[in-house]
Design a protein around this motif. Structure first.
Motif, short mmCIF file in Angstrom:
data_model
loop_
_atom_site.label_atom_id
_atom_site.label_comp_id
_atom_site.label_asym_id
_atom_site.label_seq_id
_atom_site.Cartn_x
_atom_site.Cartn_y
_atom_site.Cartn_z
N UNK A 30 -14.30 -8.23 5.29
CA UNK A 30 -13.88 -9.77 5.23
C UNK A 30 -13.42 -10.05 3.78
N UNK A 31 -14.33 -9.53 2.93
CA UNK A 31 -14.39 -9.78 1.53
C UNK A 31 -13.33 -9.20 0.81
N UNK A 32 -13.06 -7.86 1.28
CA UNK A 32 -12.23 -6.81 0.78
C UNK A 32 -10.79 -7.22 1.17
N UNK A 33 -10.63 -7.89 2.40
CA UNK A 33 -9.20 -8.23 2.89
C UNK A 33 -8.93 -9.58 2.09
N UNK A 34 -9.79 -10.54 2.02
CA UNK A 34 -9.53 -11.64 1.16
C UNK A 34 -9.03 -11.32 -0.19
N UNK A 35 -9.76 -10.56 -1.00
CA UNK A 35 -9.56 -10.16 -2.30
C UNK A 35 -8.16 -9.45 -2.29
N UNK A 36 -7.73 -8.67 -1.48
CA UNK A 36 -6.67 -8.11 -1.27
C UNK A 36 -5.46 -8.86 -1.29
N UNK A 37 -5.50 -10.19 -0.35
CA UNK A 37 -4.40 -11.04 -0.18
C UNK A 37 -4.35 -12.16 -1.14
N UNK A 38 -5.29 -12.24 -2.09
CA UNK A 38 -5.54 -13.14 -3.14
C UNK A 38 -4.56 -13.07 -4.24
N UNK A 39 -3.91 -11.98 -4.41
CA UNK A 39 -3.08 -11.61 -5.42
C UNK A 39 -1.82 -11.61 -4.88
N UNK A 40 -1.57 -11.69 -3.58
CA UNK A 40 -0.13 -11.53 -3.21
C UNK A 40 1.01 -12.61 -3.67
N UNK A 41 2.04 -12.18 -4.02
CA UNK A 41 3.22 -12.92 -4.55
C UNK A 41 4.13 -12.76 -3.36
N UNK A 42 4.66 -13.91 -2.53
CA UNK A 42 5.36 -13.65 -1.46
C UNK A 42 6.67 -13.53 -2.07
N UNK A 43 7.15 -14.37 -3.09
CA UNK A 43 8.59 -14.29 -3.55
C UNK A 43 9.04 -12.89 -4.21
N UNK A 44 7.96 -12.38 -4.71
CA UNK A 44 8.25 -10.93 -5.33
C UNK A 44 8.25 -9.84 -4.08
N UNK A 45 7.73 -10.32 -2.82
CA UNK A 45 7.55 -9.27 -1.77
C UNK A 45 9.07 -9.33 -1.23
N UNK A 46 9.69 -10.78 -0.95
CA UNK A 46 10.90 -10.81 -0.61
C UNK A 46 11.95 -10.32 -1.39
N UNK A 47 11.88 -10.32 -2.77
CA UNK A 47 12.77 -9.66 -3.28
C UNK A 47 12.80 -8.22 -3.19
N UNK A 48 11.62 -7.69 -3.37
CA UNK A 48 11.33 -5.93 -3.29
C UNK A 48 11.94 -5.65 -1.83
#
Length: 129
Positions: free
Chosen positions: A75-93
């Motif tokens: 759970x901690x690994x999953x949350x840390x992984x999602x913490x730095x997620x940039x949705x706008x950059x994801x949409x552009x990519x």
């Protein structure tokens, strides 16, 4: 000149004793007359041996703690992984990988556009009209 020590005296040679020939074991006359005694039932041993149910160990605390540890780590690994997620950059990519659709302007955000005007051309020379 110093006197020389006398040479060592050789020790007398010891001759080995001859080996006895091998003879297998034979019971003596008194041993042949003895009868083998086997008790009918052996004496029961004291209750020091534990049964299977008593020796079987249960880890009622160890296994749940291990499982909770693994789940917490995941759970901690999953949350840390999602913490730095940039949705706008994801949409552009994602849009940049999509090769169909809008041609050259696909993936360009119109929200960031400014009022762009192209440069004007210089005036035409009068002799080329």
């Amino acid at each position: 000149v110093a006197p020389r020590p006398p040479p060592p005296v050789p020790s007398p040679r010891v001759e080995p004793t001859p080996k006895k020939p091998y003879s297998p074991w034979k019971p003596s006359a008194s041993e042949e007359k003895k009868k083998y005694y086997s008790p009918s039932d052996p004496e029961p041993e004291p209750e020091t041996e534990k049964t299977y149910a008593e020796t079987k160990s249960h880890h009622y605390i160890l296994y749940p703690v291990l499982i909770l540890g693994f789940l917490t780590t995941g759970y901690v690994w999953y949350k840390k992984r999602k913490e730095n997620f940039n949705y706008m950059r994801f949409r552009q990519m994602r849009a940049a990988r999509n090769f169909g659709g809008d041609g050259d302007y696909h993936g360009v955000s119109m929200a960031d556009s400014t009022s762009f005007e192209p440069a004007t051309l210089p005036p035409r020379p009068d002799g080329l009209a």
